[in-house]
Design an enzyme around this catalytic site. Structure first.
Site, PDB file in Angstrom:
ATOM      1  N   ASP A 165       0.665  -0.836  -0.059  1.00 18.89           N
ATOM      2  CA  ASP A 165       0.205   0.309  -0.215  1.00 18.89           C
ATOM      3  C   ASP A 165       0.706   0.997   0.022  1.00 18.89           C
ATOM      4  O   ASP A 165       0.932   1.957   0.217  1.00 18.89           O
ATOM      5  CB  ASP A 165      -0.430  -0.630   1.314  1.00 18.89           C
ATOM      6  CG  ASP A 165      -2.372  -0.777   1.172  1.00 18.89           C
ATOM      7  OD1 ASP A 165      -2.894  -1.327  -0.153  1.00 18.89           O
ATOM      8  OD2 ASP A 165      -2.292  -1.795   2.260  1.00 18.89           O
ATOM      9  N   ASP A 197      -6.989  -4.703  -4.216  1.00 21.69           N
ATOM     10  CA  ASP A 197      -6.585  -3.148  -4.048  1.00 21.69           C
ATOM     11  C   ASP A 197      -5.548  -2.500  -4.804  1.00 21.69           C
ATOM     12  O   ASP A 197      -5.136  -1.811  -5.191  1.00 21.69           O
ATOM     13  CB  ASP A 197      -6.699  -3.252  -2.391  1.00 21.69           C
ATOM     14  CG  ASP A 197      -7.566  -4.707  -1.998  1.00 21.69           C
ATOM     15  OD1 ASP A 197      -7.934  -5.171  -2.252  1.00 21.69           O
ATOM     16  OD2 ASP A 197      -8.301  -4.496  -0.630  1.00 21.69           O
TER      17      ASP A 197
END
Length: 407
Positions: free
Chosen positions: A131, A192
């Site tokens: 991320d 994601d």
């Protein structure tokens, strides 16, 4: 007041119930949609940004009182709060100073910079795994304001280097998690991850390193091949064999079951592939964004309250999925070549925003929205989420930038 502007000239091929043939016609039930630009939004963020210690960051809220729960900087969501402060700086410029006069663009930028400072230590290594794109958000926004800011340039390049180091040419993806829930030698990739690759393109431009773009495209191509079902829905997780590149299993961690479609994952796919098409012009990415959007919209109830999982029998919503999808649909509309599709994506984004406001507007909470679901319903359901708020603000700003709303 929220207006739809000049859409008749933009979309002459389609009669749109919500978009009337006028240069400036108010949307139905515009009082609800006006909350997109409510003064409550900057007031809430200003109250937190000006009084809390910017070494701990809002993550999710309590269910009962809607108060933020704070986390240490070394967490994947920390970029969203300072990122939203930058979006509010952008909004002040877009809206020509609308809102409280003393909170001008420079004031919001100062707050964004202050809250970003606590994240600089993460550029030398962090626990956010894949991320890195989310962590980079405030620094990317700073470069839009000041492209020569050396601190932001270094942060963006450092985060990009961390992400690029997670790439396997054999598998053809960056690794999402450091370990799979099934085995230590597996290579898990979650949908994601598609949200992280604009970072690589930006860093590629800053460093003149084309390899970073190649990594992003390889991951996107491999994900199209293995992470989508025939109907355009997605598995949240695909695990590869790190020695052969073969697919081992497909499953969910945050959705209902391994054959279901987790709504926020599907929203990540819309937004991520719209971004990839914007960055590359590759039609495969446009087609994938379209397929992702078609599935999401065809499985969203008519009240536009997005469920936590499209196949779950439980009555549980996720307003963060709605916000991500709305923002992604507006990006898709902006780059869409087909006028009929462009009108559909725009109308659908507005409908999602309206349904979310009607359902989850939370005036007394710290967050803008309630009724988000972070993980499986045993963990953080009916809560506010900092990233749900981020994409809600992003979507509203995008309406203004596209000339579809005034604030």
């Amino acid at each position: 007041m929220l207006y739809v502007k000049k859409l008749a000239s933009l979309y002459p091929l389609l009669l749109i119930p919500l978009l009337y043939a006028s240069t400036a016609v108010a949307l139905p039930e515009e009082r609800s949609l006006n909350d997109l630009f409510s003064p409550l939004i900057p007031s809430k963020f200003h109250a937190i940004a000006s009084t809390q210690n910017p070494s701990r960051y809002p993550h999710y809220t309590t269910q009962d009182s809607g108060k933020w729960v704070y986390i240490d900087a070394d967490t994947w969501t920390t970029g969203f709060f300072p990122g939203t402060l930058y979006l509010l700086a952008e909004r002040t410029k877009l809206c020509k100073g609308a809102g409280k006069g003393e909170w001008d663009q420079e004031h919001w930028l100062d707050l964004g910079r202050s809250w970003s400072t606590g994240m600089l230590k993460l550029t030398q290594g962090n626990k956010a795994q894949h991320d890195q794109g989310f962590l980079s958000y405030p620094f990317v926004e700073e470069l839009k304001v000041n492209p020569r800011n050396e601190t932001a340039i270094k942060a963006v390049n450092d985060f990009a280097a961390i992400l690029a180091a997670r790439f396997s040419p054999l598998v053809g993806t960056t690794r999402s998690w450091d370990h799979d829930i099934y085995g230590p030698n597996d290579w898990p990739v979650i949908i994601d991850n598609m949200m992280n690759f604009e970072l690589l393109f930006i860093s590629s431009g800053l460093t003149n390193n084309p390899t970073l773009k190649s990594i992003a495209r390889a991951h996107a191509d491999t994900t199209i091949k293995n992470q989508f079902r025939e109907d355009g829905s997605t598995w949240q997780v695909v695990t590869y064999n790190d020695a052969t590149g073969d697919v081992i299993r497909k499953y969910t961690k945050q959705g209902y079951d391994n054959s279901s479609t987790w709504a926020r994952g599907q929203a990540w796919a819309i937004h991520g592939y719209a971004d990839m098409y914007k960055l590359t012009g590759d039609d495969d990415y446009l087609q994938t964004a379209r397929r992702s959007a078609e599935y999401f919209l065809s499985h969203t109830p008519s009240n536009n309250i997005v469920p936590w999982d499209f196949n779950s029998p439980e009555d549980l919503a996720d307003t963060s999925a709605a916000s991500v999808a709305a923002a992604g649909l507006l990006i898709l509309a902006k780059v869409e070549k087909n006028l009929r599709n462009r009108a559909k994506w725009t109308r659908s984004a507005i409908n999602l925003l309206k349904g979310t406001i009607d359902f989850a507007w939370a005036p007394t909470w710290d967050s803008i929205l309630s009724n988000a679901t972070s993980h499986h319903p045993n963990n953080n359901q009916r809560t506010g989420l900092v990233y749900g708020d981020y994409y809600f603000v992003q979507a509203a700003n995008e309406l203004v930038k596209q000339g579809l709303a005034s604030c």
